[in-house]
Design an enzyme around this catalytic site. Sequence first.
Site, PDB file in Angstrom:
ATOM      1  N   GLY A  47       0.846  -1.192   0.000  1.00  0.00           N
ATOM      2  CA  GLY A  47       0.000   0.000   0.000  1.00  0.00           C
ATOM      3  C   GLY A  47       0.876   1.235   0.000  1.00  0.00           C
ATOM      4  O   GLY A  47       2.063   1.159   0.332  1.00  0.00           O
ATOM      5  N   GLN A  52       3.376   9.907   1.199  1.00  0.00           N
ATOM      6  CA  GLN A  52       4.662   9.192   1.252  1.00  0.00           C
ATOM      7  C   GLN A  52       5.563   9.534   0.060  1.00  0.00           C
ATOM      8  O   GLN A  52       6.762   9.296   0.107  1.00  0.00           O
ATOM      9  CB  GLN A  52       4.445   7.674   1.342  1.00  0.00           C
ATOM     10  CG  GLN A  52       3.805   7.253   2.666  1.00  0.00           C
ATOM     11  CD  GLN A  52       3.596   5.760   2.753  1.00  0.00           C
ATOM     12  OE1 GLN A  52       2.614   5.240   2.237  1.00  0.00           O
ATOM     13  NE2 GLN A  52       4.526   5.055   3.374  1.00  0.00           N
ATOM     14  N   CYS A  95       6.168  -0.251   7.468  1.00  0.00           N
ATOM     15  CA  CYS A  95       5.818   0.926   6.685  1.00  0.00           C
ATOM     16  C   CYS A  95       7.018   1.343   5.850  1.00  0.00           C
ATOM     17  O   CYS A  95       8.148   1.372   6.345  1.00  0.00           O
ATOM     18  CB  CYS A  95       5.422   2.069   7.624  1.00  0.00           C
ATOM     19  SG  CYS A  95       4.942   3.580   6.759  1.00  0.00           S
ATOM     20  N   LEU A  96       6.773   1.671   4.586  1.00  0.00           N
ATOM     21  CA  LEU A  96       7.868   2.079   3.702  1.00  0.00           C
ATOM     22  C   LEU A  96       8.510   3.384   4.172  1.00  0.00           C
ATOM     23  O   LEU A  96       9.649   3.663   3.811  1.00  0.00           O
ATOM     24  CB  LEU A  96       7.354   2.219   2.263  1.00  0.00           C
ATOM     25  CG  LEU A  96       6.866   0.906   1.627  1.00  0.00           C
ATOM     26  CD1 LEU A  96       6.205   1.184   0.281  1.00  0.00           C
ATOM     27  CD2 LEU A  96       8.022  -0.082   1.463  1.00  0.00           C
ATOM     28  N   HIS A 137      -4.152   1.417   8.022  1.00  0.00           N
ATOM     29  CA  HIS A 137      -2.769   1.926   8.039  1.00  0.00           C
ATOM     30  C   HIS A 137      -2.645   3.118   7.073  1.00  0.00           C
ATOM     31  O   HIS A 137      -2.067   4.148   7.415  1.00  0.00           O
ATOM     32  CB  HIS A 137      -1.819   0.785   7.646  1.00  0.00           C
ATOM     33  CG  HIS A 137      -0.379   1.170   7.466  1.00  0.00           C
ATOM     34  ND1 HIS A 137       0.632   0.708   8.295  1.00  0.00           N
ATOM     35  CD2 HIS A 137       0.232   1.959   6.548  1.00  0.00           C
ATOM     36  CE1 HIS A 137       1.790   1.217   7.881  1.00  0.00           C
ATOM     37  NE2 HIS A 137       1.581   1.974   6.824  1.00  0.00           N
ATOM     38  N   GLU A 138      -3.206   2.982   5.879  1.00  0.00           N
ATOM     39  CA  GLU A 138      -3.116   4.054   4.876  1.00  0.00           C
ATOM     40  C   GLU A 138      -3.959   5.271   5.275  1.00  0.00           C
ATOM     41  O   GLU A 138      -3.540   6.407   5.073  1.00  0.00           O
ATOM     42  CB  GLU A 138      -3.545   3.549   3.493  1.00  0.00           C
ATOM     43  CG  GLU A 138      -2.790   2.347   2.960  1.00  0.00           C
ATOM     44  CD  GLU A 138      -1.287   2.481   2.985  1.00  0.00           C
ATOM     45  OE1 GLU A 138      -0.776   3.608   3.025  1.00  0.00           O
ATOM     46  OE2 GLU A 138      -0.609   1.440   2.996  1.00  0.00           O
ATOM     47  N   HIS A 141      -2.085   7.502   7.460  1.00  0.00           N
ATOM     48  CA  HIS A 141      -1.146   8.388   6.751  1.00  0.00           C
ATOM     49  C   HIS A 141      -1.837   9.687   6.327  1.00  0.00           C
ATOM     50  O   HIS A 141      -1.234  10.758   6.366  1.00  0.00           O
ATOM     51  CB  HIS A 141      -0.598   7.706   5.491  1.00  0.00           C
ATOM     52  CG  HIS A 141       0.564   6.789   5.727  1.00  0.00           C
ATOM     53  ND1 HIS A 141       1.780   7.230   6.220  1.00  0.00           N
ATOM     54  CD2 HIS A 141       0.709   5.459   5.512  1.00  0.00           C
ATOM     55  CE1 HIS A 141       2.619   6.192   6.299  1.00  0.00           C
ATOM     56  NE2 HIS A 141       1.999   5.106   5.880  1.00  0.00           N
TER      57      HIS A 141
HETATM   58  O1  GNR Z   1       4.112  -2.614   2.474  1.00  0.00           O
HETATM   59  C1  GNR Z   1       3.504  -2.464   3.536  1.00  0.00           C
HETATM   60  N1  GNR Z   1       3.228  -3.554   4.294  1.00  0.00           N
HETATM   61  C2  GNR Z   1       2.370  -3.516   5.382  1.00  0.00           C
HETATM   62  C3  GNR Z   1       2.376  -4.609   6.245  1.00  0.00           C
HETATM   63  C4  GNR Z   1       1.536  -4.630   7.332  1.00  0.00           C
HETATM   64  C5  GNR Z   1       0.675  -3.577   7.570  1.00  0.00           C
HETATM   65  C6  GNR Z   1       0.676  -2.488   6.738  1.00  0.00           C
HETATM   66  C7  GNR Z   1       1.508  -2.453   5.647  1.00  0.00           C
HETATM   67  S1  GNR Z   1       1.469  -1.083   4.576  1.00  0.00           S
HETATM   68  C8  GNR Z   1       3.120  -1.116   3.998  1.00  0.00           C
HETATM   69  C9  GNR Z   1       3.347  -0.048   2.938  1.00  0.00           C
HETATM   70  C10 GNR Z   1       3.162   1.316   3.539  1.00  0.00           C
HETATM   71  O2  GNR Z   1       3.963   1.863   4.227  1.00  0.00           O
HETATM   72  N2  GNR Z   1       2.015   1.894   3.315  1.00  0.00           N
HETATM   73  O3  GNR Z   1       1.760   3.102   3.855  1.00  0.00           O
HETATM   74 NI    NI Z   2       2.914   3.150   5.693  1.00  0.00          NI
END
Ligand code: GNR
Ligand code: NI
Length: 181
Positions: A47, A52, A95-96, A137-138, A141
């Site tokens: 995601g 980001q 998270c990236l 999670h997104e 952000h």
């Molecule tokens: O790649 C991603 N893997 C992930 C694993 C567990 C819970 C959430 C994520 S999202 C993350 C990519 C990212 O940072 N999205 O904002």
């Molecule tokens: Ni993230």
Amino acid sequence: MAIREILTVPDPRLKEVSKPVEGGVTDELRTLMDDMLETMYDAPGIGLAAIQVGEPLRVIVMDLAGPDEEPQPRYFVNPEILPLTEDKAPYEEGCLSVPDVFDEVDRPTRCRVKYLDYDGNERDEVAEGMFAVCIQHEMDHLEGILFIDHLSRLKRQRAVDKVKKATRLLRSRAKSKASAA
Ligand code: GNR
Ligand code: NI
């Protein structure tokens, strides 16, 4: 399409609240979503929120397909989320923007998501499992919240320090490589 740089902590832009997309889904917005998807696949991740890559807009891309499955790109413009259950489950998130840090976050297991898709059509879906984890999670952000903000202050500080250190090392390597060339 283009791969864009992914911001990492402690970049202050990651704390910005993203603005709604005005005027619907245009070709310009689709170009941003194409770039985000390519950046996400390259990382690789499942995601990505627009902030980001430095764009403070309420836009998310996602692909939850497994490594042996066909790609399943999904696009969310101006998403709204509603928890559908009181019960929460822990999931080990990453998270990236906080590379190489993983920890458990508790979130509602089911939620409802309303959004515009790539073609500007209104959608209304129920998210469960990994989809529920990822969309929440997104959505965080978009409010300037990172998964490490759900952890203790000590864990959060350790995570930021780890990323800072790794980033310093990467930058100094890139610099010496550039001066050697
Ligand atoms: O790649 C991603 N893997 C992930 C694993 C567990 C819970 C959430 C994520 S999202 C993350 C990519 C990212 O940072 N999205 O904002
Ligand atoms: Ni993230």
